[in-house]
Design a protein around this motif. Sequence first.
Motif, PDB file in Angstrom:
ATOM      1  N   LEU A   1      41.011  30.193  36.323  1.00 39.38           N
ATOM      2  CA  LEU A   1      40.927  29.979  34.877  1.00 39.38           C
ATOM      3  C   LEU A   1      41.143  31.279  34.113  1.00 39.38           C
ATOM      4  CD1 LEU A   1      37.837  27.571  34.776  1.00 39.38           C
ATOM      5  CD2 LEU A   1      40.179  26.983  34.120  1.00 39.38           C
ATOM      6  N   THR A   2      40.461  32.359  34.533  1.00 40.56           N
ATOM      7  CA  THR A   2      40.582  33.625  33.799  1.00 40.56           C
ATOM      8  C   THR A   2      41.962  34.247  33.945  1.00 40.56           C
ATOM      9  OG1 THR A   2      39.626  34.777  35.715  1.00 40.56           O
ATOM     10  CG2 THR A   2      38.125  34.142  33.950  1.00 40.56           C
ATOM     11  N   ALA A   3      42.668  33.940  35.053  1.00 39.58           N
ATOM     12  CA  ALA A   3      44.021  34.491  35.230  1.00 39.58           C
ATOM     13  C   ALA A   3      44.998  33.958  34.188  1.00 39.58           C
ATOM     14  CB  ALA A   3      44.530  34.164  36.634  1.00 39.58           C
ATOM     15  N   GLN A   4      44.663  32.813  33.589  1.00 39.79           N
ATOM     16  CA  GLN A   4      45.562  32.206  32.606  1.00 39.79           C
ATOM     17  C   GLN A   4      45.331  32.739  31.192  1.00 39.79           C
ATOM     18  OE1 GLN A   4      46.002  27.844  33.033  1.00 39.79           O
ATOM     19  NE2 GLN A   4      44.656  28.014  34.840  1.00 39.79           N
ATOM     20  N   PHE A   5      44.294  33.537  30.982  1.00 45.36           N
ATOM     21  CA  PHE A   5      44.013  34.040  29.637  1.00 45.36           C
ATOM     22  C   PHE A   5      45.163  34.876  29.092  1.00 45.36           C
ATOM     23  CE2 PHE A   5      39.079  34.014  30.139  1.00 45.36           C
ATOM     24  CZ  PHE A   5      39.132  32.631  30.201  1.00 45.36           C
TER      25      PHE A   5
ATOM     26  N   GLU B   1      47.640  34.299  20.706  1.00 43.07           N
ATOM     27  CA  GLU B   1      46.638  34.104  19.660  1.00 43.07           C
ATOM     28  C   GLU B   1      45.257  33.852  20.274  1.00 43.07           C
ATOM     29  OE1 GLU B   1      47.288  34.596  16.579  1.00 43.07           O
ATOM     30  OE2 GLU B   1      49.457  34.825  16.843  1.00 43.07           O
ATOM     31  N   ASP B   2      44.246  34.578  19.758  1.00 39.14           N
ATOM     32  CA  ASP B   2      42.897  34.419  20.289  1.00 39.14           C
ATOM     33  C   ASP B   2      42.286  33.071  19.941  1.00 39.14           C
ATOM     34  OD1 ASP B   2      43.055  36.910  21.376  1.00 39.14           O
ATOM     35  OD2 ASP B   2      41.950  37.913  19.769  1.00 39.14           O
ATOM     36  N   ASP B   3      42.788  32.460  18.851  1.00 34.10           N
ATOM     37  CA  ASP B   3      42.224  31.175  18.442  1.00 34.10           C
ATOM     38  C   ASP B   3      43.071  29.995  18.881  1.00 34.10           C
ATOM     39  OD1 ASP B   3      44.371  31.697  16.858  1.00 34.10           O
ATOM     40  OD2 ASP B   3      43.372  31.220  14.953  1.00 34.10           O
ATOM     41  N   ASP B   4      43.941  30.227  19.853  1.00 33.35           N
ATOM     42  CA  ASP B   4      44.762  29.139  20.379  1.00 33.35           C
ATOM     43  C   ASP B   4      43.840  28.081  20.993  1.00 33.35           C
ATOM     44  OD1 ASP B   4      46.357  27.546  22.245  1.00 33.35           O
ATOM     45  OD2 ASP B   4      47.957  28.979  21.824  1.00 33.35           O
ATOM     46  N   PRO B   5      43.966  26.810  20.581  1.00 36.18           N
ATOM     47  CA  PRO B   5      43.085  25.750  21.100  1.00 36.18           C
ATOM     48  C   PRO B   5      43.082  25.657  22.619  1.00 36.18           C
ATOM     49  CG  PRO B   5      44.329  24.957  19.213  1.00 36.18           C
ATOM     50  CD  PRO B   5      44.898  26.291  19.554  1.00 36.18           C
ATOM     51  N   ALA B   6      44.272  25.848  23.232  1.00 40.47           N
ATOM     52  CA  ALA B   6      44.349  25.772  24.688  1.00 40.47           C
ATOM     53  C   ALA B   6      43.552  26.911  25.331  1.00 40.47           C
ATOM     54  CB  ALA B   6      45.802  25.819  25.151  1.00 40.47           C
TER      55      ALA B   6
ATOM     56  N   LEU C   1      40.956  28.491  23.947  1.00 37.80           N
ATOM     57  CA  LEU C   1      39.540  28.221  23.721  1.00 37.80           C
ATOM     58  C   LEU C   1      39.001  27.206  24.729  1.00 37.80           C
ATOM     59  CD1 LEU C   1      39.489  28.047  19.804  1.00 37.80           C
ATOM     60  CD2 LEU C   1      38.751  29.938  21.271  1.00 37.80           C
ATOM     61  N   ALA C   2      39.846  26.224  25.073  1.00 33.58           N
ATOM     62  CA  ALA C   2      39.440  25.230  26.065  1.00 33.58           C
ATOM     63  C   ALA C   2      39.276  25.872  27.439  1.00 33.58           C
ATOM     64  CB  ALA C   2      40.464  24.106  26.127  1.00 33.58           C
ATOM     65  N   LEU C   3      40.208  26.784  27.787  1.00 36.42           N
ATOM     66  CA  LEU C   3      40.107  27.497  29.062  1.00 36.42           C
ATOM     67  C   LEU C   3      38.848  28.367  29.114  1.00 36.42           C
ATOM     68  CD1 LEU C   3      43.769  28.680  29.802  1.00 36.42           C
ATOM     69  CD2 LEU C   3      42.375  27.171  31.230  1.00 36.42           C
ATOM     70  N   GLN C   4      38.569  29.030  27.996  1.00 35.02           N
ATOM     71  CA  GLN C   4      37.381  29.883  27.946  1.00 35.02           C
ATOM     72  C   GLN C   4      36.097  29.062  28.096  1.00 35.02           C
ATOM     73  OE1 GLN C   4      38.047  31.851  24.195  1.00 35.02           O
ATOM     74  NE2 GLN C   4      39.056  33.613  25.149  1.00 35.02           N
TER      75      GLN C   4
ATOM     76  N   ASP D   1      35.851  26.250  29.757  1.00 31.92           N
ATOM     77  CA  ASP D   1      35.768  25.889  31.169  1.00 31.92           C
ATOM     78  C   ASP D   1      35.291  27.072  32.009  1.00 31.92           C
ATOM     79  OD1 ASP D   1      36.541  23.306  30.764  1.00 31.92           O
ATOM     80  OD2 ASP D   1      38.657  23.641  31.265  1.00 31.92           O
ATOM     81  N   ALA D   2      35.797  28.265  31.684  1.00 34.63           N
ATOM     82  CA  ALA D   2      35.408  29.463  32.438  1.00 34.63           C
ATOM     83  C   ALA D   2      33.924  29.760  32.249  1.00 34.63           C
ATOM     84  CB  ALA D   2      36.242  30.657  31.998  1.00 34.63           C
ATOM     85  N   ASN D   3      33.423  29.576  31.028  1.00 36.69           N
ATOM     86  CA  ASN D   3      31.992  29.808  30.772  1.00 36.69           C
ATOM     87  C   ASN D   3      31.135  28.820  31.558  1.00 36.69           C
ATOM     88  OD1 ASN D   3      32.427  31.942  29.018  1.00 36.69           O
ATOM     89  ND2 ASN D   3      32.522  30.631  27.204  1.00 36.69           N
ATOM     90  N   ARG D   4      31.602  27.559  31.626  1.00 35.00           N
ATOM     91  CA  ARG D   4      30.863  26.551  32.380  1.00 35.00           C
ATOM     92  C   ARG D   4      30.789  26.935  33.845  1.00 35.00           C
ATOM     93  NH1 ARG D   4      32.685  23.002  35.624  1.00 35.00           N
ATOM     94  NH2 ARG D   4      34.836  23.168  34.863  1.00 35.00           N
ATOM     95  N   VAL D   5      31.911  27.361  34.428  1.00 36.58           N
ATOM     96  CA  VAL D   5      31.952  27.746  35.841  1.00 36.58           C
ATOM     97  C   VAL D   5      31.117  29.008  36.073  1.00 36.58           C
ATOM     98  CG1 VAL D   5      33.442  28.449  37.745  1.00 36.58           C
ATOM     99  CG2 VAL D   5      34.197  26.663  36.172  1.00 36.58           C
ATOM    100  N   ALA D   6      31.153  29.941  35.097  1.00 41.59           N
ATOM    101  CA  ALA D   6      30.363  31.166  35.238  1.00 41.59           C
ATOM    102  C   ALA D   6      28.870  30.852  35.286  1.00 41.59           C
ATOM    103  CB  ALA D   6      30.666  32.117  34.078  1.00 41.59           C
TER     104      ALA D   6
END
Length: 549
Positions: free
Chosen positions: A424-428, A433-438, A440-443, A445-450
């Motif tokens: 997940l983090t490799a795709q950041f 754009e930091d506010d890209d919806p895609a 934010l969704a990845l982040q 998911d990454a927070n959930r896994v963390a």
Amino acid sequence: MAKQNASDGPKRAVLCARVSSAGQAEHGYGLKYQISDMRKYAAQNGFAIADEITDSITGATPIHERPGGAKLFKLIDNRAVDVVIFWKLDRATRDDDVIEIHVLRAALKKAGIELHYAADGGKSDLSAMGGIIDHIKAAAAAEEKHKIYERTREGLKSKAKAGKWTGLPPEPYGYLRIGKKTEVQLIINQAEAHTLRRIFYMYTGRNGHPYTSCRTICDVLNAEGVLPPSHKRDRTENDPIRSGPKDGKMWYPATVRMLLQNKAYIGKFTCMGVEIDLPNLALIDRETFTQAQAQFTTNAALASRNRKREYLLAGHLTCSCGRAMTGSAKVLPKRVTCYYECSSKHNMPGGVRKQYCAEGSIRADQVEQPVWDWLYGLIGDTDALRAGLKRLRERNEEMLAPKRERLETVDDLMVTATRQFRRLTAQFGNFVEDDDPALLALQADANRVAKQLAALKREREQLEADLSAKAMTEEEENQFLVDMARLKAGLTHPTYEIKRYVFQRMGLGCTLRRDAQGLRWLDVECTLTGARDSVVIANRALTATSTTR
């Protein structure tokens, strides 16, 4: 190991129901309702019910530590079922760290067993995507549990701040609970209130009563047949309170002390950290209560049991009635004599104690040295010690096996979660754009896994601590043998601490016994070596009939 069900026969299913407490078992979506609903689900899907498991325990408790949960994992390990059915996911688990659902899923996937929720989506997908869905559901269940707790807590606090009794904790002795839920109230039980006031007056020597100790108060109340607070009955405002010690309902000194120290009797109740002042419910005046507390302080300062002495067999000695024997001392001007006596002497009033144990005390010097001499003779048998350590290791391994299996499952889950987090983090870096919806969704998911990884790490550390604390390493075993050899070879006057260490390591157990002639014996046992023997207390002689299991 049971074989998988034949492909042409119905799948074997186990139904798993759970409620948080015994009080919920018969109400609402209780155990009977859940089981009934799961039976219908099993019939609709053509499953053959192999077993039904129920638990009355909080969902925060790890599944394998629940009575029913331990049984479930045995069925899984033995491949004794093909399908595990819960009514809903939150009946399986509601732990804050959302670990249990992943541990359960991993065990089922490894065993090739299906997971179903009868009232919550049917068959669960045991793939990675299914794991995400179950994780979200489990997290929502844990969050709902917290919301329920907070709502209940705040409601009780608000009621307490308003000066109303909340119903928590259960009503003290001397009161009655009337009404239900939000309408619950506390009123005075006149019969018990009379007994309560009498106890205070006897202990403080007020209102015409001479000073009376807690033990004597118990003797008086038991002789009169007054029921204690522990008596289970349907209580009314003026209910009869006559019974007797034959029913096993007795007053104990600890019970009297508890009542004498309860501030509720001067109208001060405490709930959720809030003190509620209800002067209309006070049963005694403040002066009497204060005098009782002062009497406690005086008694504690004078109590002979507060003098610290070394009792070598403390924790290893059992009375002939089955209760533990504790140390006591008789202090005279020129000498102190130490004894062991049945704990019932301290825990039961004298007037009824002999109904349960008529055993007298035994002098410490009559048993401590003979027991040490006997155990000291075993220390030099290295072969017996090694065999005992081996048996102990095997028992520990059997007891720790479930935790080792759980540790393996947690390790596998950590590997999977780590890979997922890195992916997940490799795709950041693919986003501008930091506010890209895609992004934010990845982040998210990454927070959930963390969070899942952090919870798994805590679980792993706890399991490793449990395993290391309960297991005796090879180095520790060798050191124990060396210590015993040194003790046997050169230590002629071991200290109290060294003797206690040997007792603990050797697994010493001593039980008082009377033979047909009334002679008292002390049966001694070393669980490490399996040796048994008997000490004749009268002349300190050891019998010649030692046995080894």
